[in-house]
Design an enzyme around this catalytic site. Structure first.
Site, mmCIF file in Angstrom:
data_model
loop_
_atom_site.group_PDB
_atom_site.id
_atom_site.type_symbol
_atom_site.label_atom_id
_atom_site.label_comp_id
_atom_site.label_asym_id
_atom_site.label_seq_id
_atom_site.Cartn_x
_atom_site.Cartn_y
_atom_site.Cartn_z
ATOM 1 N N GLU A 118 0.799 -1.236 0.000
ATOM 2 C CA GLU A 118 0.000 0.000 0.000
ATOM 3 C C GLU A 118 0.833 1.289 0.000
ATOM 4 O OE1 GLU A 118 -2.691 -0.301 3.310
ATOM 5 O OE2 GLU A 118 -3.687 -2.062 2.494
ATOM 6 N N GLU A 130 -6.162 -10.626 -1.322
ATOM 7 C CA GLU A 130 -6.992 -10.416 -0.118
ATOM 8 C C GLU A 130 -8.460 -10.300 -0.512
ATOM 9 O OE1 GLU A 130 -5.445 -7.167 2.250
ATOM 10 O OE2 GLU A 130 -3.370 -7.791 1.934
HETATM 11 C C1 XIL Z 1 -6.499 -6.245 8.288
HETATM 12 C C2 XIL Z 1 -6.873 -7.389 9.209
HETATM 13 O O1 XIL Z 1 -7.766 -8.244 8.535
HETATM 14 C C3 XIL Z 1 -7.487 -6.880 10.478
HETATM 15 O O2 XIL Z 1 -7.660 -7.940 11.406
HETATM 16 C C4 XIL Z 1 -6.584 -5.809 11.103
HETATM 17 O O3 XIL Z 1 -7.260 -5.244 12.207
HETATM 18 C C5 XIL Z 1 -6.274 -4.730 10.093
HETATM 19 O O4 XIL Z 1 -5.692 -5.306 8.955
HETATM 20 N N1 XIL Z 1 -4.916 -4.630 3.722
HETATM 21 C C6 XIL Z 1 -3.965 -5.455 4.235
HETATM 22 C C7 XIL Z 1 -4.294 -6.337 5.376
HETATM 23 O O5 XIL Z 1 -2.872 -5.547 3.670
HETATM 24 O O6 XIL Z 1 -3.186 -6.550 6.205
HETATM 25 C C8 XIL Z 1 -5.416 -5.786 6.200
HETATM 26 O O7 XIL Z 1 -5.776 -6.748 7.190
HETATM 27 C C9 XIL Z 1 -6.588 -5.452 5.312
HETATM 28 C C10 XIL Z 1 -6.219 -4.412 4.299
#
Ligand code: XIL
Length: 490
Positions: A267, A395
């Protein structure tokens, strides 16, 4: 006179009793004949939209050998094929139903009839957007997609015990795991040069012992950072560069040979970027609505090349990924394309004998909602393809509503599933969008190497209020699951 009347009434009574008895007997008799002629095993059936089930039946001796024909009283709600397989539809064909308010559910009478027309049996099929079939009774998704890509999910500490994965749902359907949180810097690097690998080690070792590949997530990020990393914004360039390289080297060396691929950088770009920006100028900096990337602030855009190079040297076997969300938007997709292109070109120049790219792949997080367009995801895949990189759908989740409705109803981080504002139509449209996405990924399977969902069940999701996953809170397959599988036969 009196005696005759009495006799007459007795006679009438006897006739009435005989009549009654005989009708009962004949009713029983005919019911029995019909039932024993053909008998569908189930009396009724509730089917999730998108799901199919083959109805079993028996023929009695008087109907034996006869062909059976099947009909549905409402074929747009539930169709039935020649072999008695019922499929729950949603009143529309692919594409038509998106963002409309056509009824999602209904009932249909399904009738099986023998060829001589003498015997028939009917059952009621009710269609629903709710899940009805348990996740563990479905064929493993990892097997169904095995000729296309790896099928992944996330895991947490409780999924690993005694050196194995104990979550049967993960074992059944998935072959690659990403730690949802436990490998982020805030968990494994409490202070500079000191590590807390215990939980992550337990998880990684368990996953490997249970036959999974493990994807590492994530080394450089602006969130869920250790405090000492966040404060790097105030550090000198030399100090920050040394600290960043050491962090990457230490962590990747610790996991060398155990981690299949790594998100080296996550990101980097804010949502505001546009396609004509210079990627070296627009990485998250001071004033970013979320927070600055501390490595960019202290080192400058070079941190990208330096970070990936340190990662390559630490574990040359691992695939190195850049990972981001909203990659369906033209601005971010262009920044990522340009960055990967330039960093890989520099590597080629500095290491002319190396055959591999430095950034092996782009992770498209794919935290989608119903207003994201498949055409835009396709546009980005087409834009990334000429780079020669691999793609991970890293994701994946799709809200059963638009972004606006989701944030109004509670948004991220909450567990508001019971108060979810997702409608039946949302569940249907979500299913179709998943279908479009999976069809696109299959089409691009030569470069898409992994599709990882960010969670198994809606209640477990970080965006649970939007019911974004394939399985409901009870672990039953939603319409989305069936449309994902359908993509395999399109
Ligand atoms: C999220 C997790 O799912 C949550 O449990 C945590 O509180 C915050 O992070 N992008 C990413 C992930 O790269 O690491 C994130 O995961 C969601 C967005």
């Amino acid at each position: 006179m009196k005696t005759t009347t009495k006799l007459l009434s007795y006679l009438m009574l006897i006739v009435a009793v005989i009549f009654l008895f005989s009708t009962c007997a004949s009713k029983n008799g005919s019911a029995e004949t019909a039932k024993t002629g053909i008998n569908i095993e189930k009396r009724s059936l509730i089917l999730t939209i998108g799901a199919s089930e083959k109805l079993n039946f028996t023929l009695s001796p008087e109907a034996e050998g006869q062909a059976v024909t099947w009909t549905s009283s409402a074929p747009r709600i539930a169709s039935v094929s020649n072999d008695g397989t019922v499929t729950a539809l949603d009143y529309s064909v692919r594409g038509e139903s998106r963002f409309t308010s056509s009824p999602a559910t209904g009932t249909a009478n399904i009738t099986a009839k023998t060829a001589d027309g003498k015997f028939e049996d009917t059952i009621i099929v009710t269609t629903t957007t709710q899940g009805t079939i348990d996740i563990l009774t479905l064929p493993p998704m990892k097997d169904q997609f095995s000729s296309y890509f790896l099928i992944g999910n996330i895991f947490n500490r409780t999924d690993a015990r005694n050196n194995e994965i104990v979550n049967q749902r993960l074992i059944h359907h998935f072959n690659v795991l990403t730690a949802e949180n436990d490998m982020k810097p805030e968990y494994i690097a409490p202070s500079r040069n000191s590590y807390n690998f215990a939980n992550a080690d337990r998880m990684v070792n368990s996953a490997i012992a249970s036959g999974f590949k493990v994807h590492g997530h994530t080394l450089l990020w602006h969130r869920q950072n250790a405090q000492w990393m966040t404060s790097m914004t105030r550090s000198s360039k030399e100090n920050a560069l040394a600290a960043m390289k050491k962090y990457i080297t230490d962590v990747m060396t610790h996991y060398k040979g155990r981690i299949y691929s790594w998100d080296v950088l996550n990101e980097a770009f804010p949502d505001s970027v546009t396609e004509n920006d210079d990627w070296t100028q627009v990485i998250r900096k001071a004033g970013d609505s979320q927070s600055p990337n501390p490595w960019y602030v202290s080192i400058g855009a070079d941190f990208v090349y330096e970070g990936f190079l340190a990662a390559r040297l630490a574990d040359p076997e691992a695939l190195l990924y850049y990972n981001d969300y909203n990659l369906d938007t033209i601005g971010k997709a262009t920044m990522v394309r340009n960055m990967v292109r330039d960093v890989n070109a520099r590597y080629r120049q500095e290491y002319p004998n190396e055959r591999r790219l430095l950034i092996d792949g782009i992770g498209m997080q794919s935290h989608h909602n119903l207003h994201v367009s498949e055409a835009h995801v396709r546009r980005s895949l087409d834009m990334f393809r000429p780079l020669g990189v691999k793609i991970a759908i890293s994701e994946l989740d799709v809200l059963g509503q638009g972004w606006g409705d989701f944030s109004r109803s509670g948004g991220s981080g909450t567990n508001k599933q019971s108060g979810s504002s997702v409608t039946n139509d949302g569940i249907k449209d979500q299913a179709w969008f998943y279908n479009e996405l999976m069809t696109l990924f299959i089409e691009n399977a030569d470069i898409v190497e992994r599709v990882t969902w960010w969670g198994v069940t809606d209640s477990q999701s970080w965006r649970s209020a939007g019911l974004p996953l394939l399985f409901d809170s009870r672990g039953r397959a939603k319409p989305a699951y069936y449309r994902v599988i359908e993509a395999l036969s399109q």
